[in-house]
Design an enzyme around this catalytic site. Structure first.
Site, PDB file in Angstrom:
ATOM      1  N   SER A   1      20.586  51.181  83.438  1.00 13.77           N
ATOM      2  CA  SER A   1      19.269  51.174  84.071  1.00 13.77           C
ATOM      3  C   SER A   1      18.829  49.753  84.413  1.00 13.77           C
ATOM      4  O   SER A   1      17.835  49.563  85.105  1.00 13.77           O
ATOM      5  CB  SER A   1      18.237  51.829  83.150  1.00 13.77           C
TER       6      SER A   1
ATOM      7  N   CYS B   1      24.887  38.951  51.851  1.00 11.97           N
ATOM      8  CA  CYS B   1      25.596  38.377  50.702  1.00 11.97           C
ATOM      9  C   CYS B   1      26.816  37.617  51.229  1.00 11.97           C
ATOM     10  O   CYS B   1      27.277  37.869  52.350  1.00 11.97           O
ATOM     11  CB  CYS B   1      25.997  39.465  49.703  1.00 11.97           C
TER      12      CYS B   1
ATOM     13  N   HIS C   1      26.388  44.145  72.903  1.00 19.52           N
ATOM     14  CA  HIS C   1      25.446  44.703  71.921  1.00 19.52           C
ATOM     15  C   HIS C   1      26.120  45.182  70.645  1.00 19.52           C
ATOM     16  O   HIS C   1      25.549  45.991  69.914  1.00 19.52           O
ATOM     17  CB  HIS C   1      24.626  45.841  72.577  1.00 19.52           C
TER      18      HIS C   1
ATOM     19  N   CYS D   1      28.070  43.581  47.231  1.00 21.44           N
ATOM     20  CA  CYS D   1      26.893  43.282  46.399  1.00 21.44           C
ATOM     21  C   CYS D   1      26.090  44.537  46.038  1.00 21.44           C
ATOM     22  O   CYS D   1      25.136  44.449  45.263  1.00 21.44           O
ATOM     23  CB  CYS D   1      25.984  42.272  47.109  1.00 21.44           C
TER      24      CYS D   1
ATOM     25  N   ASN E   1      27.637  48.943  75.855  1.00 17.20           N
ATOM     26  CA  ASN E   1      27.848  50.135  75.024  1.00 17.20           C
ATOM     27  C   ASN E   1      28.437  49.769  73.667  1.00 17.20           C
ATOM     28  O   ASN E   1      29.263  48.872  73.560  1.00 17.20           O
ATOM     29  CB  ASN E   1      28.765  51.126  75.744  1.00 17.20           C
ATOM     30  N   VAL E   2      28.019  50.525  72.662  1.00 15.77           N
ATOM     31  CA  VAL E   2      28.481  50.264  71.295  1.00 15.77           C
ATOM     32  C   VAL E   2      29.432  51.370  70.827  1.00 15.77           C
ATOM     33  O   VAL E   2      29.871  51.363  69.677  1.00 15.77           O
ATOM     34  CB  VAL E   2      27.277  50.159  70.311  1.00 15.77           C
ATOM     35  N   ASP E   3      29.776  52.321  71.721  1.00 15.68           N
ATOM     36  CA  ASP E   3      30.491  53.528  71.288  1.00 15.68           C
ATOM     37  C   ASP E   3      31.987  53.363  71.089  1.00 15.68           C
ATOM     38  O   ASP E   3      32.642  54.224  70.493  1.00 15.68           O
ATOM     39  CB  ASP E   3      30.195  54.693  72.244  1.00 15.68           C
TER      40      ASP E   3
ATOM     41  N   ASN F   1      25.564  54.141  90.171  1.00 16.54           N
ATOM     42  CA  ASN F   1      24.627  54.809  89.263  1.00 16.54           C
ATOM     43  C   ASN F   1      24.233  56.151  89.868  1.00 16.54           C
ATOM     44  O   ASN F   1      24.268  56.319  91.081  1.00 16.54           O
ATOM     45  CB  ASN F   1      23.360  53.935  89.060  1.00 16.54           C
TER      46      ASN F   1
HETATM   47  C1  BJW Z   1      24.903  57.353  85.161  1.00 20.35           C
HETATM   48  C2  BJW Z   1      25.575  58.511  84.781  1.00 20.35           C
HETATM   49  C3  BJW Z   1      26.818  58.736  85.368  1.00 20.35           C
HETATM   50  C4  BJW Z   1      23.714  58.427  83.679  1.00 20.35           C
HETATM   51  N1  BJW Z   1      27.299  57.874  86.264  1.00 20.35           N
HETATM   52  N2  BJW Z   1      25.396  56.519  86.054  1.00 20.35           N
HETATM   53  C5  BJW Z   1      13.628  38.885  79.644  1.00 20.35           C
HETATM   54  C6  BJW Z   1      12.656  39.613  80.265  1.00 20.35           C
HETATM   55  C7  BJW Z   1      11.995  40.651  79.591  1.00 20.35           C
HETATM   56  C8  BJW Z   1      12.318  40.950  78.268  1.00 20.35           C
HETATM   57  C9  BJW Z   1      13.288  40.210  77.651  1.00 20.35           C
HETATM   58  C10 BJW Z   1      13.940  39.205  78.334  1.00 20.35           C
HETATM   59  N3  BJW Z   1      14.852  38.669  77.500  1.00 20.35           N
HETATM   60  C11 BJW Z   1      14.823  39.340  76.325  1.00 20.35           C
HETATM   61  C12 BJW Z   1      13.869  40.270  76.385  1.00 20.35           C
HETATM   62  C13 BJW Z   1      13.502  41.223  75.295  1.00 20.35           C
HETATM   63  C14 BJW Z   1      14.452  42.396  75.197  1.00 20.35           C
HETATM   64  C15 BJW Z   1      14.402  43.193  76.493  1.00 20.35           C
HETATM   65  O1  BJW Z   1      15.258  43.138  77.335  1.00 20.35           O
HETATM   66  N4  BJW Z   1      13.364  43.993  76.657  1.00 20.35           N
HETATM   67  C16 BJW Z   1      13.203  44.812  77.869  1.00 20.35           C
HETATM   68  C17 BJW Z   1      13.448  46.290  77.540  1.00 20.35           C
HETATM   69  C18 BJW Z   1      11.836  44.574  78.419  1.00 20.35           C
HETATM   70  N5  BJW Z   1      15.816  41.963  74.906  1.00 20.35           N
HETATM   71  C19 BJW Z   1      16.186  41.704  73.670  1.00 20.35           C
HETATM   72  O2  BJW Z   1      15.432  41.795  72.719  1.00 20.35           O
HETATM   73  C20 BJW Z   1      17.633  41.253  73.483  1.00 20.35           C
HETATM   74  N6  BJW Z   1      17.642  40.076  72.688  1.00 20.35           N
HETATM   75  C21 BJW Z   1      17.390  38.867  73.195  1.00 20.35           C
HETATM   76  O3  BJW Z   1      17.324  38.655  74.376  1.00 20.35           O
HETATM   77  O4  BJW Z   1      17.235  37.887  72.237  1.00 20.35           O
HETATM   78  C22 BJW Z   1      16.512  36.714  72.607  1.00 20.35           C
HETATM   79  C23 BJW Z   1      15.058  37.107  72.896  1.00 20.35           C
HETATM   80  C24 BJW Z   1      14.393  38.025  72.104  1.00 20.35           C
HETATM   81  C25 BJW Z   1      13.060  38.381  72.377  1.00 20.35           C
HETATM   82  C26 BJW Z   1      12.414  37.820  73.481  1.00 20.35           C
HETATM   83  C27 BJW Z   1      13.092  36.925  74.291  1.00 20.35           C
HETATM   84  C28 BJW Z   1      14.425  36.556  74.000  1.00 20.35           C
HETATM   85  C29 BJW Z   1      18.406  42.296  72.704  1.00 20.35           C
HETATM   86  C30 BJW Z   1      18.583  43.572  73.440  1.00 20.35           C
HETATM   87  C31 BJW Z   1      19.331  44.579  72.556  1.00 20.35           C
HETATM   88  C32 BJW Z   1      19.409  45.952  73.175  1.00 20.35           C
HETATM   89  N7  BJW Z   1      19.884  46.852  72.198  1.00 20.35           N
HETATM   90  C33 BJW Z   1      20.087  48.242  72.545  1.00 20.35           C
HETATM   91  C34 BJW Z   1      20.400  49.015  71.256  1.00 20.35           C
HETATM   92  C35 BJW Z   1      21.832  48.683  70.793  1.00 20.35           C
HETATM   93  C36 BJW Z   1      22.216  49.453  69.583  1.00 20.35           C
HETATM   94  C37 BJW Z   1      22.299  50.940  69.810  1.00 20.35           C
HETATM   95  O5  BJW Z   1      23.021  51.412  70.703  1.00 20.35           O
HETATM   96  O6  BJW Z   1      21.640  51.644  69.082  1.00 20.35           O
HETATM   97  O7  BJW Z   1      21.167  48.373  73.499  1.00 20.35           O
HETATM   98  S1  BJW Z   1      18.704  48.913  73.442  1.00 20.35           S
HETATM   99  C38 BJW Z   1      19.666  49.988  74.478  1.00 20.35           C
HETATM  100  O8  BJW Z   1      19.475  49.600  75.868  1.00 20.35           O
HETATM  101  C39 BJW Z   1      21.139  49.679  74.135  1.00 20.35           C
HETATM  102  C40 BJW Z   1      21.767  49.620  75.501  1.00 20.35           C
HETATM  103  O9  BJW Z   1      22.979  48.876  75.446  1.00 20.35           O
HETATM  104  C41 BJW Z   1      20.688  48.997  76.342  1.00 20.35           C
HETATM  105  C42 BJW Z   1      20.836  49.224  77.823  1.00 20.35           C
HETATM  106  O10 BJW Z   1      20.719  50.595  78.116  1.00 20.35           O
HETATM  107  P1  BJW Z   1      21.616  51.196  79.294  1.00 20.35           P
HETATM  108  O11 BJW Z   1      23.038  51.097  78.941  1.00 20.35           O
HETATM  109  O12 BJW Z   1      21.214  50.606  80.569  1.00 20.35           O
HETATM  110  O13 BJW Z   1      21.229  52.772  79.196  1.00 20.35           O
HETATM  111  P2  BJW Z   1      20.022  53.551  79.906  1.00 20.35           P
HETATM  112  O14 BJW Z   1      19.910  54.857  79.224  1.00 20.35           O
HETATM  113  O15 BJW Z   1      18.822  52.724  80.006  1.00 20.35           O
HETATM  114  O16 BJW Z   1      20.549  53.788  81.406  1.00 20.35           O
HETATM  115  C43 BJW Z   1      21.648  54.656  81.682  1.00 20.35           C
HETATM  116  C44 BJW Z   1      21.854  54.688  83.180  1.00 20.35           C
HETATM  117  O17 BJW Z   1      23.009  55.447  83.447  1.00 20.35           O
HETATM  118  C45 BJW Z   1      20.692  55.328  83.958  1.00 20.35           C
HETATM  119  O18 BJW Z   1      20.312  54.449  85.009  1.00 20.35           O
HETATM  120  C46 BJW Z   1      21.307  56.605  84.537  1.00 20.35           C
HETATM  121  O19 BJW Z   1      20.829  56.912  85.839  1.00 20.35           O
HETATM  122  C47 BJW Z   1      22.761  56.258  84.589  1.00 20.35           C
HETATM  123  N8  BJW Z   1      23.717  57.371  84.507  1.00 20.35           N
HETATM  124  N9  BJW Z   1      24.792  59.221  83.892  1.00 20.35           N
HETATM  125  C48 BJW Z   1      26.546  56.819  86.609  1.00 20.35           C
HETATM  126  N10 BJW Z   1      27.545  59.869  85.064  1.00 20.35           N
END
Ligand code: BJW
Length: 258
Positions: free
Chosen positions: A200, A138, A126, A162, A109-111, A224
């Protein structure tokens, strides 16, 4: 293999007992942990990306193409987060980090709500929505700095050094995570209990941590609302709101240690 896919008193007690006995515990959190604070998740029913594909906004290419549009999204989120308060899930986790030096909290989380709750030794994979850096890189603005301005008077905001555009210091798709954060998170998978909470479990490398912890012999637990990609990996899956389940676990821990 998943042994349980529903919440019951027995599941809760097993997890509470494991937490009570363990010296080294690691938790990974995602957007679901902040849902009860009024912050939308990314991929849920009311998710931030329900109407917009992730690639449209959370990539360097999107920012390059239309920085104003991407900043409008972040500025809206910053205003929402600015008025939000940590909920019981943040509070319980923060208390565990303060009470137990072997408890490590990793968040996607970024919040900033874990920090607001008083979490110690937090690993932020993140970045932070409250940090920015110069898009032009810069010399003076290439390192992240904190900027709490909300709303920004003009978008995109400008680098004070800059005059170029600044970007949110978050990790977008295709960008590398900070290597030292990844190293610390990986090291923390060497634990007795690993919790994956409110994520997720689809975004890597964060989603790989529970697999690593399992391989290294940890007792793994998912908390979850619903089953995820991690459910088939963990030893116990507790399905329900994190804020309620963590509160119950904390209460069981207290009664167990009396
Ligand atoms: C509750 C609830 C309650 C609701 N109680 N539960 C290996 C395999 C495949 C792909 C890749 C891999 N390695 C890298 C990749 C590429 C890519 C990736 O993972 N892609 C997949 C999507 C396929 N990863 C990257 O690009 C990463 N970089 C990297 O690895 O660099 C090297 C590299 C690059 C390219 C290729 C290979 C290597 C960087 C990832 C950056 C993610 N950034 C974001 C945005 C951040 C900025 C912003 O906030 O704006 O991060 S994306 C977004 O998803 C954000 C989150 O942190 C992240 C995860 O989401 P999260 O937290 O899981 O949220 P949700 O909404 O998905 O799920 C919420 C859950 O809560 C749900 O399950 C609900 O049920 C539950 N819930 N209420 C309990 N009350």
């Amino acid at each position: 293999m998943s042994e349980m896919v529903f919440e019951s008193v027995t599941d809760l007690e097993r997890v509470a007992n494991a937490l009570h006995r363990a010296q080294k515990i690691t938790a990974l959190t995602g957007a679901g942990v902040s849902a009860a604070s009024g912050i939308p998740t990314f991929r849920g029913a009311d998710g931030l990306w329900k109407k917009v594909r992730a690639e449209t906004l959370a990539t360097p290419e999107a920012f390059e193409n239309d920085p104003k549009l991407v900043w409008e999204w972040y500025d809206w989120r910053r205003q929402m987060v600015a008025g939000a308060r940590p909920n019981a899930a943040h509070d319980v986790l923060a208390q565990w980090t303060r009470e137990q030096s072997g408890f490590t909290l990793i968040t996607q989380n970024v919040d900033g709500l874990h920090e607001k709750a008083g979490t110690e030794r937090l690993i932020r994979l993140h970045g932070s929505i409250w940090h920015v850096r110069c898009w032009q890189r810069c010399t003076a603005g290439r390192r992240d700095w904190r900027d709490d301005t909300t709303p920004f008077p003009t978008l995109p905001p400008r680098c004070p050094h800059c005059g170029g555009i600044v970007r949110p210091a978050v990790v977008w798709f295709g960008e590398s995570l900070d290597a030292s954060d990844v190293a610390r998170a990986t090291e923390a998978t060497d634990c007795e209990v690993f919790l994956t909470i409110g994520t997720s479990a689809v975004v890597y490398p964060a989603a790989g941590l529970v697999h690593q912890a399992k391989r290294r012999g940890a007792f793994t637990v998912e908390i979850n609302l619903e089953p995820t990609e991690a459910s088939h990996v963990v030893d116990v899956a507790l399905h329900g709101p994190a804020e309620k389940i963590l509160t119950n676990l904390a209460a069981l821990g207290r009664s167990g240690s009396d």
